[in-house]
Design an enzyme around this catalytic site. Structure first.
Site, PDB file in Angstrom:
ATOM      1  N   LEU A  65       0.856  -1.174   0.000  1.00  0.00           N
ATOM      2  CA  LEU A  65       0.000   0.000   0.000  1.00  0.00           C
ATOM      3  C   LEU A  65       0.897   1.229   0.000  1.00  0.00           C
ATOM      4  CD1 LEU A  65      -2.781  -0.789   2.665  1.00  0.00           C
ATOM      5  CD2 LEU A  65      -2.965  -0.932   0.178  1.00  0.00           C
ATOM      6  N   ASP A  66       0.457   2.296  -0.669  1.00  0.00           N
ATOM      7  CA  ASP A  66       1.202   3.552  -0.610  1.00  0.00           C
ATOM      8  C   ASP A  66       1.312   4.006   0.833  1.00  0.00           C
ATOM      9  OD1 ASP A  66       1.301   3.581  -3.374  1.00  0.00           O
ATOM     10  OD2 ASP A  66      -0.459   4.883  -3.582  1.00  0.00           O
ATOM     11  N   ARG A  67       2.352   4.772   1.133  1.00  0.00           N
ATOM     12  CA  ARG A  67       2.560   5.233   2.508  1.00  0.00           C
ATOM     13  C   ARG A  67       1.343   5.954   3.066  1.00  0.00           C
ATOM     14  NH1 ARG A  67       7.662   8.956   3.874  1.00  0.00           N
ATOM     15  NH2 ARG A  67       6.715  10.256   2.244  1.00  0.00           N
TER      16      ARG A  67
END
Length: 306
Positions: free
Chosen positions: A147-149
């Protein structure tokens, strides 16, 4: 998987008291929260939520933190007064499910999945690696997807290279549902639909969308509006493909970028984070064949906008 304190013959203080436990046997199918409320009238819903968060509720030997976990007849439940070892040492990460092969976690926005050349602080991967090594120094953790940060929500990790590869190779068949919540600028017209394009990444790590099949990987996003007002909309988003930044780029394509997503065109940031959350994850267990479905709460900051 055993906790460190459960290894026989390694306790240097034999007089140390064992944590007191309460045990139940399940007689009929029920959701975990409802079962605990009925069987522990001295505990209220908030007390039980705290126990789940601290992983003090163990079902058939596995610590469970998901309140809507479905219990089956014959299941054994054990409640401990002491949290599981290392359960509270992972800020921003909550273990939703754990067994001998996989771990499912719910991560906060702002946490990287794994370290980069520019970012070395604690990541979901580093915290989980430390967590599994508490039980056995030889234990490892493997990333199945990312997942993106700035995206919060559910992630699946494997405990062996073999299980990781099996999950990745059979991802389309194994994952039955992968649903996100997205807060976007404005209102969609129509309020639901499907968007597809071909995505490719530049050398500057920005993902672009094209209708030319020669320019990138095919990406398909299904969406529907759950709530809306004059300024924002809350969408339910289902992925048919799992490309990098797919939802973010497709919302930009539709002219309604995700709030807080300056990289892909948003000029608003009402919740001071990216308005994207991995809400539901359903998959078939890679070794047992058992079907699992996990659903998190909708982030409060999302709901406050409506």
């Amino acid at each position: 998987m055993k906790n460190k304190g459960e290894n026989k013959g390694k306790d240097k203080n034999p007089k140390r008291e064992k944590p007191q436990t309460t045990q139940f046997k399940v007689k009929q199918e029920a959701e975990l929260m409802k079962f605990l409320i009925e069987n522990m009238p001295h505990k209220n819903r908030n007390n039980i939520k705290t126990m789940l968060k601290k992983r003090q509720v163990v079902v058939n030997g596995t610590a469970i933190s998901q309140f809507n976990h479905v219990l089956k007849p014959g299941d054994s439940i054990e409640l401990s007064r002491r949290p599981a070892d290392s359960a509270l040492k992972m800020p921003g990460v909550v273990i939703v499910h754990e067994d001998d092969q996989v771990i499912v976690v719910n991560k906060n926005a702002g946490l990287l999945t794994i370290a980069t050349d520019k970012e070395k602080r604690d990541t979901v991967y580093s915290m989980l690696s430390s967590y599994v090594k508490v039980q056995d120094r030889g234990n490892k953790i493997f990333i199945v997807h990312r997942l993106d940060r700035e995206t919060s929500g559910l992630m699946l990790f494997a405990k062996s290279k073999e299980v990781k590869e099996l999950l990745q190779e059979t991802w389309t068949e194994t994952v039955g549902e992968r649903t996100y919540l997205a807060v976007i600028d404005g209102q969609l017209d129509p309020t639901e639909g499907t968007h597809s394009s071909y995505l490719f990444e530049s050398k500057a790590f920005i993902v672009y969308s094209s209708q030319d099949p020669e320019r990138g990987q095919h990406a398909v996003t299904n969406y529907s509006t759950l709530k809306s007002n004059d300024e924002f909309s809350l969408l339910k988003v289902n992925l048919e493909t799992g490309r990098k930044n797919q939802i973010r780029v497709h919302m930009k394509d539709l002219g309604h970028p995700i709030v807080g997503d300056k990289k892909y065109g948003s000029t608003s940031n009402p919740i001071r984070r990216l308005g994207l959350h991995a809400w539901v994850l359903a998959f078939t267990h890679p070794t047992t064949g058992k079907k699992f479905r996990f659903e998190t709460s909708i982030p409060g900051s999302f709901l406050k906008l409506f």
